[in-house]
Structure formats: structure tokens, C-alpha cells
Scaffold this motif. Sequence first.
Motif, PDB file in Angstrom:
ATOM      1  N   ASP A  75     119.102  46.296 124.290  1.00 45.50           N
ATOM      2  CA  ASP A  75     117.941  46.697 125.083  1.00 45.50           C
ATOM      3  C   ASP A  75     116.811  47.203 124.199  1.00 45.50           C
ATOM      4  N   ILE A  76     117.167  47.912 123.136  1.00 50.19           N
ATOM      5  CA  ILE A  76     116.160  48.420 122.197  1.00 50.19           C
ATOM      6  C   ILE A  76     115.542  47.267 121.426  1.00 50.19           C
ATOM      7  N   ASP A  77     116.377  46.332 120.954  1.00 50.10           N
ATOM      8  CA  ASP A  77     115.871  45.188 120.198  1.00 50.10           C
ATOM      9  C   ASP A  77     114.855  44.386 121.004  1.00 50.10           C
ATOM     10  N   ALA A  78     115.042  44.331 122.321  1.00 51.28           N
ATOM     11  CA  ALA A  78     114.129  43.563 123.177  1.00 51.28           C
ATOM     12  C   ALA A  78     112.723  44.162 123.196  1.00 51.28           C
ATOM     13  N   LYS A  79     112.590  45.434 122.822  1.00 51.36           N
ATOM     14  CA  LYS A  79     111.295  46.108 122.872  1.00 51.36           C
ATOM     15  C   LYS A  79     110.536  46.030 121.552  1.00 51.36           C
ATOM     16  N   MET A  80     111.184  45.504 120.493  1.00 53.19           N
ATOM     17  CA  MET A  80     110.546  45.466 119.178  1.00 53.19           C
ATOM     18  C   MET A  80     110.275  44.024 118.764  1.00 53.19           C
ATOM     19  N   ARG A  81     109.079  43.782 118.249  1.00 51.35           N
ATOM     20  CA  ARG A  81     108.679  42.418 117.902  1.00 51.35           C
ATOM     21  C   ARG A  81     109.598  41.794 116.852  1.00 51.35           C
ATOM     22  N   ARG A  82     109.978  42.563 115.853  1.00 55.46           N
ATOM     23  CA  ARG A  82     110.749  41.977 114.763  1.00 55.46           C
ATOM     24  C   ARG A  82     112.205  41.705 115.135  1.00 55.46           C
ATOM     25  N   THR A  83     112.671  42.215 116.285  1.00 58.03           N
ATOM     26  CA  THR A  83     114.055  41.998 116.691  1.00 58.03           C
ATOM     27  C   THR A  83     114.183  41.288 118.040  1.00 58.03           C
ATOM     28  N   LEU A  88     120.917  38.386 121.454  1.00 52.34           N
ATOM     29  CA  LEU A  88     121.099  39.104 122.719  1.00 52.34           C
ATOM     30  C   LEU A  88     119.785  39.325 123.473  1.00 52.34           C
ATOM     31  N   PRO A  89     118.773  39.940 122.863  1.00 49.30           N
ATOM     32  CA  PRO A  89     117.530  40.120 123.633  1.00 49.30           C
ATOM     33  C   PRO A  89     116.856  38.808 124.012  1.00 49.30           C
ATOM     34  N   ALA A  90     117.080  37.754 123.206  1.00 48.73           N
ATOM     35  CA  ALA A  90     116.480  36.455 123.532  1.00 48.73           C
ATOM     36  C   ALA A  90     117.255  35.719 124.618  1.00 48.73           C
ATOM     37  N   GLY A  91     118.421  36.254 125.004  1.00 45.92           N
ATOM     38  CA  GLY A  91     119.183  35.661 126.098  1.00 45.92           C
ATOM     39  C   GLY A  91     120.043  34.475 125.715  1.00 45.92           C
ATOM     40  N   ARG A  92     120.340  34.327 124.416  1.00 46.50           N
ATOM     41  CA  ARG A  92     121.176  33.200 123.984  1.00 46.50           C
ATOM     42  C   ARG A  92     122.656  33.546 123.963  1.00 46.50           C
ATOM     43  N   MET A  93     122.986  34.800 124.221  1.00 47.83           N
ATOM     44  CA  MET A  93     124.386  35.237 124.171  1.00 47.83           C
ATOM     45  C   MET A  93     124.544  36.438 125.091  1.00 47.83           C
ATOM     46  N   ASP A  94     125.704  36.563 125.733  1.00 48.61           N
ATOM     47  CA  ASP A  94     125.926  37.744 126.556  1.00 48.61           C
ATOM     48  C   ASP A  94     126.559  38.843 125.706  1.00 48.61           C
ATOM     49  N   ARG A  95     126.412  40.065 126.149  1.00 52.89           N
ATOM     50  CA  ARG A  95     126.809  41.225 125.348  1.00 52.89           C
ATOM     51  C   ARG A  95     128.321  41.315 125.178  1.00 52.89           C
ATOM     52  N   GLU A  96     129.062  40.865 126.168  1.00 50.17           N
ATOM     53  CA  GLU A  96     130.515  40.929 126.049  1.00 50.17           C
ATOM     54  C   GLU A  96     131.006  40.066 124.890  1.00 50.17           C
ATOM     55  N   ALA A  97     130.419  38.889 124.725  1.00 50.66           N
ATOM     56  CA  ALA A  97     130.803  38.008 123.620  1.00 50.66           C
ATOM     57  C   ALA A  97     130.506  38.666 122.276  1.00 50.66           C
ATOM     58  N   ALA A  98     129.348  39.331 122.171  1.00 54.32           N
ATOM     59  CA  ALA A  98     128.988  40.016 120.932  1.00 54.32           C
ATOM     60  C   ALA A  98     129.943  41.167 120.646  1.00 54.32           C
ATOM     61  N   VAL A 196     106.128  49.450 110.209  1.00 51.69           N
ATOM     62  CA  VAL A 196     106.570  48.901 111.506  1.00 51.69           C
ATOM     63  C   VAL A 196     106.832  50.037 112.499  1.00 51.69           C
ATOM     64  N   ARG A 197     106.210  51.184 112.269  1.00 55.44           N
ATOM     65  CA  ARG A 197     106.522  52.351 113.104  1.00 55.44           C
ATOM     66  C   ARG A 197     106.124  52.147 114.560  1.00 55.44           C
ATOM     67  N   SER A 198     105.137  51.262 114.818  1.00 52.93           N
ATOM     68  CA  SER A 198     104.760  51.014 116.213  1.00 52.93           C
ATOM     69  C   SER A 198     105.917  50.402 116.988  1.00 52.93           C
ATOM     70  N   ASP A 199     106.737  49.588 116.306  1.00 53.76           N
ATOM     71  CA  ASP A 199     107.925  49.017 116.946  1.00 53.76           C
ATOM     72  C   ASP A 199     108.905  50.109 117.343  1.00 53.76           C
ATOM     73  N   TYR A 200     109.171  51.022 116.413  1.00 54.13           N
ATOM     74  CA  TYR A 200     110.110  52.112 116.706  1.00 54.13           C
ATOM     75  C   TYR A 200     109.568  53.033 117.795  1.00 54.13           C
ATOM     76  N   ALA A 201     108.268  53.276 117.768  1.00 52.95           N
ATOM     77  CA  ALA A 201     107.666  54.119 118.809  1.00 52.95           C
ATOM     78  C   ALA A 201     107.807  53.464 120.180  1.00 52.95           C
ATOM     79  N   ALA A 202     107.581  52.143 120.245  1.00 54.29           N
ATOM     80  CA  ALA A 202     107.691  51.427 121.520  1.00 54.29           C
ATOM     81  C   ALA A 202     109.115  51.441 122.050  1.00 54.29           C
ATOM     82  N   ALA A 203     110.095  51.438 121.124  1.00 51.02           N
ATOM     83  CA  ALA A 203     111.491  51.417 121.534  1.00 51.02           C
ATOM     84  C   ALA A 203     112.067  52.816 121.745  1.00 51.02           C
ATOM     85  N   GLY A 204     111.280  53.844 121.418  1.00 50.88           N
ATOM     86  CA  GLY A 204     111.755  55.216 121.611  1.00 50.88           C
ATOM     87  C   GLY A 204     112.754  55.675 120.575  1.00 50.88           C
ATOM     88  N   ILE A 205     112.722  55.058 119.381  1.00 52.62           N
ATOM     89  CA  ILE A 205     113.638  55.449 118.308  1.00 52.62           C
ATOM     90  C   ILE A 205     112.953  56.507 117.449  1.00 52.62           C
TER      91      ILE A 205
END
Length: 302
Positions: A75-83, A88-98, A196-205
Motif C-alpha cells: 500500500d505504501i509502495d503504491a503512493k510513491m513514484r519510484r515504487t 504488487l502495487p501495479a496489480g501484477r501479483m496478489d499479496r498472498e503469493a508474495a 526523494v523525500r516528497s515520495d516518503y512524505a506522500a506515503a507517510g514514512i
Amino acid sequence: MPTLEMSNPAALPADWRDFVALTKPRVMYLVVFTGLCGLLAAPAMPPLVLGFTAILCIALGAGACGALNQWYEADIDAKMRRTANRPLPAGRMDREAALHFGVGLGAFSVLLMGLATNWLAAALLAASILFYVLIYTVWLKPRTAQNIVIGGAAGAFPPLIGWVAATGQVATLPVLLFAIIFLWTPPHFWALSLFVRSDYAAAGIPMLPVVSGPETTRRQIFIYTLPMVAAAIAPWPLALTGAVYGISAAVLSFVFLVLAGRVAANRATEPADMGPEKHLFAYSVFYLFALFAVLVADRWLA
């Protein structure tokens, strides 16, 4: 907090490239290299097939860490451009498989390490995986700006594991190698996080640049560089290495210190103006590769 739900309920079937991406291969290169150097620097070399197996186990353990990290942080990766384009965030795999992939990879790597080399090396490998997943990813990263300081211990294990896989015991030199990577991680990672701090700020890290700002982060980068330099040079005066390593470590560390000083003096707030931070980040990767390569060369030339 992440849940066990898929980030994208219409996930496409994953292929082998997505499973490779889960292991964070770009991060794995450095982990495998430092583990190999720890093994090659040891006073006793295991048979070739067992040495190869030990390094394979370190690689698999690192891959397990990457997969479990991406499972937990989808869920966090989906909020950051570089991830956002990870499987998983791109929807190519489900979380259980990972999750199953990461747990299986980690368990297999520890079991194989114990059977092929020794159980002390296997225990250290297990500790590194658990530390990265539970202490860093789950506990520290979302809660404190000091996450990378303590969590950096997870990435410092490989040379120690490589040494123990070869010798069956811990010694002063591999502990110093652990310390070098442990102290290297904050300036390396904070240099990246500044631009890349704007990414971390957007993701709340709560990375240090987000919580305390660029000025404090730059000062901390320089402060952590000082003990890192001391740890890098220490094997020479302690007579654990020769002059080849000692002189090379001093030169490489001096350049690192100069670049960290340039970062500390920078006052830019926009990523486009953070040339010193980008230079330090790039050099920090070269620095660790070069330092460990010279260590092995020094040991083999002795």
C-alpha cells in the motif's frame, strides 16, 4: 497499516520477472558481494561447491527480505513514484503469493545454509532476515526517523555470515566489516532520501528529511561518516589487514568525507539542486564495492 487484501483486486497473472523483481535484485548485488568478500577474506576456504552454496543462501535470504518487505509495504509502495510499478502495487501479483514466496525463500535459505555449512551461519542468516522484516520493516520504518540507523544492521550481516560460513566462528575482522556497513547505511540512505523525500512524505514514512528537514539530515550524514571512516581504516592499525587495504581505505574514505562535507554545506531544497547528495549516493555504492574488493585483494596478497 497494510492489510492482507490485494492492492488491485483485478491482479494480472504474475510471470517469472515479477518474482525476480520481488527479490530487489539491484539491492541484492551489494549484499551478495559483501557476503562473498567476507567468505573470501576468511583464513580458511570451504570447498568450492559449499562456498557457492553459502553465497547462494545469502542471496536467497536477501531475496526473501525484499519479497516480504514488498508484501508488507504494498500500500505504501503504491503512493510513491519510484515504487508504484512494483509487482504488487501495479496489480501484477496478489499479496498472498508474495507472502508465500518470501517465507518459502527465507526458510529454504536458512535450512540449506545450516546443512551445507554450519548452523551458526544459518542462525545469523535467520537473524538478518527476521531483523529486516520484523524490526526494520514492521516496527521501525513506519514509526521513527531513526529507522535506517537501527535497521541498517540487517544489511550489515552478509560479510559476517560469509566469514562464519567459511570458518564456523566469529572474529574481530568480520565484526568490523559489520560495523562498516552499519555506519555506512545512514549516510548512503539519507543521501537518497533527501532528493526523494516528497515520495516518503506522500506515503507517510517518517524518514529523517521528512521529520527533521534537509539541514538536520545533512548534518547527520556528515556526523555518521566520521565513525564510518574510523571503522573502515581500523583493520589496518589493528594488524588485521596490510598496507594495500589500509592506504586504499584511507583514500576512499577521504573522498567520502569530502563529499559528505559538500552535502553538509548544501542549502538546496529542490531535488534539481541536490547535486552533492546525488554524487554522495552514487559514490557510496562504489565506495563499499571498492573497499571490500581491496580487502579481499589485500588478504590474498598477504
